[in-house]
Design a protein around this motif. Structure first.
Motif, PDB file in Angstrom:
ATOM      1  N   ALA A 110       0.823  -1.208   0.000  1.00  0.00           N
ATOM      2  CA  ALA A 110       0.000   0.000   0.000  1.00  0.00           C
ATOM      3  C   ALA A 110       0.858   1.259   0.000  1.00  0.00           C
ATOM      4  CB  ALA A 110      -0.919  -0.010   1.221  1.00  0.00           C
ATOM      5  N   ALA A 111       2.072   1.165   0.518  1.00  0.00           N
ATOM      6  CA  ALA A 111       2.970   2.319   0.528  1.00  0.00           C
ATOM      7  C   ALA A 111       3.357   2.748  -0.895  1.00  0.00           C
ATOM      8  CB  ALA A 111       4.221   2.009   1.339  1.00  0.00           C
ATOM      9  N   ASP A 112       3.166   1.856  -1.869  1.00  0.00           N
ATOM     10  CA  ASP A 112       3.480   2.155  -3.266  1.00  0.00           C
ATOM     11  C   ASP A 112       2.236   2.514  -4.070  1.00  0.00           C
ATOM     12  OD1 ASP A 112       6.207   1.549  -2.870  1.00  0.00           O
ATOM     13  OD2 ASP A 112       5.825  -0.587  -3.162  1.00  0.00           O
ATOM     14  N   VAL A 113       1.180   2.939  -3.399  1.00  0.00           N
ATOM     15  CA  VAL A 113      -0.094   3.187  -4.074  1.00  0.00           C
ATOM     16  C   VAL A 113       0.031   4.226  -5.186  1.00  0.00           C
ATOM     17  CG1 VAL A 113      -0.782   4.924  -2.340  1.00  0.00           C
ATOM     18  CG2 VAL A 113      -2.519   3.749  -3.712  1.00  0.00           C
ATOM     19  N   GLU A 114       0.861   5.250  -5.019  1.00  0.00           N
ATOM     20  CA  GLU A 114       0.991   6.278  -6.054  1.00  0.00           C
ATOM     21  C   GLU A 114       1.508   5.677  -7.359  1.00  0.00           C
ATOM     22  OE1 GLU A 114       2.498  10.244  -4.047  1.00  0.00           O
ATOM     23  OE2 GLU A 114       3.341   8.484  -3.041  1.00  0.00           O
ATOM     24  N   LYS A 115       2.530   4.867  -7.254  1.00  0.00           N
ATOM     25  CA  LYS A 115       3.099   4.214  -8.437  1.00  0.00           C
ATOM     26  C   LYS A 115       2.092   3.257  -9.068  1.00  0.00           C
ATOM     27  CE  LYS A 115       6.816   1.054  -9.814  1.00  0.00           C
ATOM     28  NZ  LYS A 115       7.978   0.254  -9.339  1.00  0.00           N
ATOM     29  N   ILE A 116       1.401   2.487  -8.233  1.00  0.00           N
ATOM     30  CA  ILE A 116       0.436   1.508  -8.724  1.00  0.00           C
ATOM     31  C   ILE A 116      -0.707   2.194  -9.452  1.00  0.00           C
ATOM     32  CG2 ILE A 116      -1.301  -0.174  -7.963  1.00  0.00           C
ATOM     33  CD1 ILE A 116       0.709  -0.948  -5.718  1.00  0.00           C
ATOM     34  N   VAL A 117      -1.216   3.266  -8.885  1.00  0.00           N
ATOM     35  CA  VAL A 117      -2.319   4.011  -9.500  1.00  0.00           C
ATOM     36  C   VAL A 117      -1.877   4.637 -10.826  1.00  0.00           C
ATOM     37  CG1 VAL A 117      -3.691   6.128  -9.245  1.00  0.00           C
ATOM     38  CG2 VAL A 117      -3.624   4.439  -7.394  1.00  0.00           C
ATOM     39  N   LYS A 118      -0.698   5.243 -10.839  1.00  0.00           N
ATOM     40  CA  LYS A 118      -0.199   5.884 -12.058  1.00  0.00           C
ATOM     41  C   LYS A 118       0.026   4.872 -13.167  1.00  0.00           C
ATOM     42  CE  LYS A 118       3.364   9.083 -13.711  1.00  0.00           C
ATOM     43  NZ  LYS A 118       4.564   9.890 -13.340  1.00  0.00           N
ATOM     44  N   GLU A 119       0.597   3.701 -12.823  1.00  0.00           N
ATOM     45  CA  GLU A 119       0.864   2.666 -13.825  1.00  0.00           C
ATOM     46  C   GLU A 119      -0.419   2.127 -14.448  1.00  0.00           C
ATOM     47  OE1 GLU A 119       5.089   0.804 -12.154  1.00  0.00           O
ATOM     48  OE2 GLU A 119       3.187  -0.229 -11.719  1.00  0.00           O
ATOM     49  N   ARG A 120      -1.542   2.258 -13.744  1.00  0.00           N
ATOM     50  CA  ARG A 120      -2.834   1.806 -14.285  1.00  0.00           C
ATOM     51  C   ARG A 120      -3.584   2.932 -14.980  1.00  0.00           C
ATOM     52  NH1 ARG A 120       0.201  -1.427 -11.331  1.00  0.00           N
ATOM     53  NH2 ARG A 120      -0.323  -3.606 -11.734  1.00  0.00           N
ATOM     54  N   GLY A 121      -2.914   4.058 -15.233  1.00  0.00           N
ATOM     55  CA  GLY A 121      -3.487   5.120 -16.039  1.00  0.00           C
ATOM     56  C   GLY A 121      -4.346   6.128 -15.310  1.00  0.00           C
ATOM     57  N   HIS A 122      -4.194   6.236 -13.987  1.00  0.00           N
ATOM     58  CA  HIS A 122      -4.998   7.176 -13.210  1.00  0.00           C
ATOM     59  C   HIS A 122      -4.110   8.258 -12.598  1.00  0.00           C
ATOM     60  CE1 HIS A 122      -8.438   4.403 -13.419  1.00  0.00           C
ATOM     61  NE2 HIS A 122      -7.568   3.443 -13.180  1.00  0.00           N
ATOM     62  N   ASP A 123      -4.669   9.464 -12.489  1.00  0.00           N
ATOM     63  CA  ASP A 123      -3.930  10.564 -11.886  1.00  0.00           C
ATOM     64  C   ASP A 123      -4.032  10.559 -10.366  1.00  0.00           C
ATOM     65  OD1 ASP A 123      -3.138  11.582 -14.381  1.00  0.00           O
ATOM     66  OD2 ASP A 123      -5.021  12.688 -14.593  1.00  0.00           O
ATOM     67  N   GLY A 124      -5.104   9.995  -9.841  1.00  0.00           N
ATOM     68  CA  GLY A 124      -5.309   9.942  -8.400  1.00  0.00           C
ATOM     69  C   GLY A 124      -6.531   9.118  -8.067  1.00  0.00           C
ATOM     70  N   ALA A 125      -6.769   8.925  -6.780  1.00  0.00           N
ATOM     71  CA  ALA A 125      -7.916   8.144  -6.322  1.00  0.00           C
ATOM     72  C   ALA A 125      -8.923   9.045  -5.630  1.00  0.00           C
ATOM     73  CB  ALA A 125      -7.456   7.046  -5.364  1.00  0.00           C
ATOM     74  N   ASP A 126     -10.190   8.688  -5.708  1.00  0.00           N
ATOM     75  CA  ASP A 126     -11.233   9.447  -5.029  1.00  0.00           C
ATOM     76  C   ASP A 126     -11.470   8.932  -3.612  1.00  0.00           C
ATOM     77  OD1 ASP A 126     -12.067  11.227  -7.261  1.00  0.00           O
ATOM     78  OD2 ASP A 126     -12.525   9.307  -8.221  1.00  0.00           O
ATOM     79  N   TYR A 127     -11.339   7.618  -3.441  1.00  0.00           N
ATOM     80  CA  TYR A 127     -11.486   7.013  -2.121  1.00  0.00           C
ATOM     81  C   TYR A 127     -10.486   5.880  -1.973  1.00  0.00           C
ATOM     82  CZ  TYR A 127     -15.902   9.532  -1.803  1.00  0.00           C
ATOM     83  OH  TYR A 127     -16.845  10.528  -1.769  1.00  0.00           O
ATOM     84  N   VAL A 128      -9.955   5.760  -0.759  1.00  0.00           N
ATOM     85  CA  VAL A 128      -9.065   4.645  -0.434  1.00  0.00           C
ATOM     86  C   VAL A 128      -9.597   3.993   0.836  1.00  0.00           C
ATOM     87  CG1 VAL A 128      -6.743   3.918   0.203  1.00  0.00           C
ATOM     88  CG2 VAL A 128      -7.045   5.744  -1.483  1.00  0.00           C
ATOM     89  N   LEU A 129      -9.796   2.688   0.786  1.00  0.00           N
ATOM     90  CA  LEU A 129     -10.310   1.914   1.919  1.00  0.00           C
ATOM     91  C   LEU A 129      -9.215   1.014   2.465  1.00  0.00           C
ATOM     92  CD1 LEU A 129     -12.743   0.669   3.599  1.00  0.00           C
ATOM     93  CD2 LEU A 129     -12.979  -0.945   1.690  1.00  0.00           C
ATOM     94  N   SER A 130      -9.116   0.942   3.794  1.00  0.00           N
ATOM     95  CA  SER A 130      -8.083   0.098   4.398  1.00  0.00           C
ATOM     96  C   SER A 130      -8.596  -0.618   5.644  1.00  0.00           C
ATOM     97  CB  SER A 130      -6.860   0.940   4.779  1.00  0.00           C
ATOM     98  OG  SER A 130      -5.912   0.138   5.476  1.00  0.00           O
ATOM     99  N   GLY A 131      -8.304  -1.908   5.698  1.00  0.00           N
ATOM    100  CA  GLY A 131      -8.553  -2.692   6.904  1.00  0.00           C
ATOM    101  C   GLY A 131      -7.247  -3.192   7.483  1.00  0.00           C
TER     102      GLY A 131
END
Length: 208
Positions: free
Chosen positions: A119-140
């Motif tokens: 999860a600490a790499d979420v920025e890279k993961i999101v960008k690699e999938r073609g998104h500029d950012g996330a609207d919501y992030v859920l964590s358990g």
């Protein structure tokens, strides 16, 4: 190993597969907990009451990308997909290949992507999938038992990846996550769900 021993071992393997098939996601979830109890944090998935209360504050009309950390066997995945707009996307991130393999085999929705990673790499993961950012992030994820430095790194990365107006949704058995969140999120809403094993604390950190 002689023929009798091979036959016995084969019979045991077949029995284990039959049991696993009957138990389905419960067997996979429990196996993942045994392998990585510190990262899973619970021995059983969240209740439907927790799911509904946790997702109730989401503005689904504006949600183009929803991200989940630690999806396990997908307890939240289908409820999220049921609410998500047709052109939206759900990315889930887990460090356990057992869970990622299970999700890829059981969820067949073009809006869904399961990623083996941190999860600490979420920025890279999101960008690699073609998104500029996330609207919501859920964590358990169990913030109180994560290795030193991992919790703050996840919260920092989450705050950066969230779009303005987005929120970090966290459900926990302790209030430790709120302490981490408070260092980056100025506005945090709290709630509680008693109908869960164990009773669950909930937090929504808003990026205003």
């Amino acid at each position: 190993m002689n023929g009798t021993e091979l036959a016995e071992r084969s019979a045991v393997s077949r029995a284990k597969r039959r049991i696993g098939h009957k138990l389905g996601p419960w067997a996979v979830f429990f196996k993942g907990f045994i392998q990585h109890p510190v990262m899973v944090g619970s021995i059983i998935p969240s209740s439907r009451f927790t799911i509904n209360r946790m997702l109730a504050r989401t503005d689904w009309d504006r949600c183009k990308l929803f991200v989940e950390y630690g999806p396990g066997v997908g307890t939240f995945c289908q409820p999220v997909l049921d609410r998500l707009r047709p052109d939206g996307a759900l990315i889930v991130i887990d460090t356990n290949p057992l869970y990622i393999d299970y999700l890829n085999r059981t969820i067949h929705d073009p809006r869904f992507t399961a990623v083996l990673g941190s999860a600490a790499d979420v920025e890279k993961i999101v960008k690699e999938r073609g998104h500029d950012g996330a609207d919501y992030v859920l964590s358990g994820l169990p913030f109180s038992t994560l290795p030193d430095g991992v919790g703050p790194a996840i919260v920092d990365a989450t705050h950066r990846v969230l779009n303005t107006g987005g929120a970090f949704l966290v459900y926990q058995f302790s209030a430790a996550a709120r302490d981490f969140m408070a260092k980056r999120f100025d506005r945090i809403d709290s709630d509680f769900e008693p109908l869960n094993v164990l009773p669950c604390k909930m937090f929504w950190g808003h990026k205003d």
